[in-house]
Design a protein around this motif. Sequence first.
Motif, PDB file in Angstrom:
ATOM      1  N   SER A   7       0.829  -1.201   0.000  1.00 17.79           N
ATOM      2  CA  SER A   7       0.000   0.000   0.000  1.00 17.79           C
ATOM      3  C   SER A   7       0.870   1.261   0.000  1.00 17.79           C
ATOM      4  CB  SER A   7      -0.958   0.002   1.189  1.00 17.79           C
ATOM      5  OG  SER A   7      -0.259   0.045   2.412  1.00 17.79           O
ATOM      6  N   LEU A   8       2.033   1.191   0.631  1.00 12.35           N
ATOM      7  CA  LEU A   8       2.951   2.326   0.614  1.00 12.35           C
ATOM      8  C   LEU A   8       3.482   2.561  -0.794  1.00 12.35           C
ATOM      9  CD1 LEU A   8       4.425   4.427   2.371  1.00 12.35           C
ATOM     10  CD2 LEU A   8       6.259   2.758   2.617  1.00 12.35           C
ATOM     11  N   ILE A   9       3.862   1.517  -1.462  1.00  8.54           N
ATOM     12  CA  ILE A   9       4.327   1.619  -2.856  1.00  8.54           C
ATOM     13  C   ILE A   9       3.197   2.149  -3.736  1.00  8.54           C
ATOM     14  CG2 ILE A   9       5.135   0.297  -4.849  1.00  8.54           C
ATOM     15  CD1 ILE A   9       7.261   0.613  -2.747  1.00  8.54           C
ATOM     16  N   SER A  10       2.010   1.650  -3.537  1.00  5.10           N
ATOM     17  CA  SER A  10       0.855   2.095  -4.308  1.00  5.10           C
ATOM     18  C   SER A  10       0.589   3.585  -4.083  1.00  5.10           C
ATOM     19  CB  SER A  10      -0.371   1.278  -3.922  1.00  5.10           C
ATOM     20  OG  SER A  10      -1.517   1.770  -4.558  1.00  5.10           O
ATOM     21  N   PHE A  11       0.698   4.020  -2.831  1.00  3.12           N
ATOM     22  CA  PHE A  11       0.480   5.435  -2.509  1.00  3.12           C
ATOM     23  C   PHE A  11       1.455   6.320  -3.270  1.00  3.12           C
ATOM     24  CE2 PHE A  11       1.901   9.040   0.063  1.00  3.12           C
ATOM     25  CZ  PHE A  11       0.730   9.786   0.094  1.00  3.12           C
ATOM     26  N   PHE A  12       2.744   5.980  -3.217  1.00  8.30           N
ATOM     27  CA  PHE A  12       3.740   6.797  -3.909  1.00  8.30           C
ATOM     28  C   PHE A  12       3.582   6.724  -5.420  1.00  8.30           C
ATOM     29  CE2 PHE A  12       6.071   6.540   0.178  1.00  8.30           C
ATOM     30  CZ  PHE A  12       6.192   7.909   0.381  1.00  8.30           C
ATOM     31  N   SER A  13       3.208   5.605  -5.933  1.00 10.83           N
ATOM     32  CA  SER A  13       2.991   5.457  -7.368  1.00 10.83           C
ATOM     33  C   SER A  13       1.825   6.335  -7.837  1.00 10.83           C
ATOM     34  CB  SER A  13       2.723   3.992  -7.691  1.00 10.83           C
ATOM     35  OG  SER A  13       2.387   3.843  -9.042  1.00 10.83           O
ATOM     36  N   SER A  15       0.597   8.935  -6.226  1.00 15.53           N
ATOM     37  CA  SER A  15       0.969  10.335  -5.998  1.00 15.53           C
ATOM     38  C   SER A  15       1.801  10.861  -7.155  1.00 15.53           C
ATOM     39  CB  SER A  15       1.747  10.486  -4.691  1.00 15.53           C
ATOM     40  OG  SER A  15       0.954  10.129  -3.597  1.00 15.53           O
ATOM     41  N   TRP A  16       2.762  10.057  -7.608  1.00 11.98           N
ATOM     42  CA  TRP A  16       3.609  10.471  -8.721  1.00 11.98           C
ATOM     43  C   TRP A  16       2.768  10.655  -9.996  1.00 11.98           C
ATOM     44  CZ3 TRP A  16       8.148  12.562  -8.761  1.00 11.98           C
ATOM     45  CH2 TRP A  16       8.848  12.655  -9.960  1.00 11.98           C
ATOM     46  N   ALA A  17       1.809   9.777 -10.214  1.00 11.44           N
ATOM     47  CA  ALA A  17       0.941   9.887 -11.392  1.00 11.44           C
ATOM     48  C   ALA A  17       0.113  11.175 -11.323  1.00 11.44           C
ATOM     49  CB  ALA A  17       0.028   8.673 -11.483  1.00 11.44           C
ATOM     50  N   GLU A  18      -0.366  11.544 -10.129  1.00 15.11           N
ATOM     51  CA  GLU A  18      -1.138  12.775  -9.973  1.00 15.11           C
ATOM     52  C   GLU A  18      -0.262  14.003 -10.197  1.00 15.11           C
ATOM     53  OE1 GLU A  18      -4.441  13.403  -9.590  1.00 15.11           O
ATOM     54  OE2 GLU A  18      -4.674  11.267  -9.930  1.00 15.11           O
TER      55      GLU A  18
END
Length: 63
Positions: A7-13, A15-18
Amino acid sequence: MKRSFKSLISFFSESWAELKKVRWPNRKELTNYTLIVLGTVVVMTLFFWVIDIGISFVIEAII
């Protein structure tokens, strides 16, 4: 532990896309926005300074 790491990796991924979708201001826009903010701060500072002087004068007159 695996789930929280995923979930941490997903959050940063996500966030970067946004952040890639953000329209960042150019130099001229940034300069204008900065000048507007600084001008507003100066005007508000002067306004509150005048109010403070006025209240101080009234309190001194009462005392």
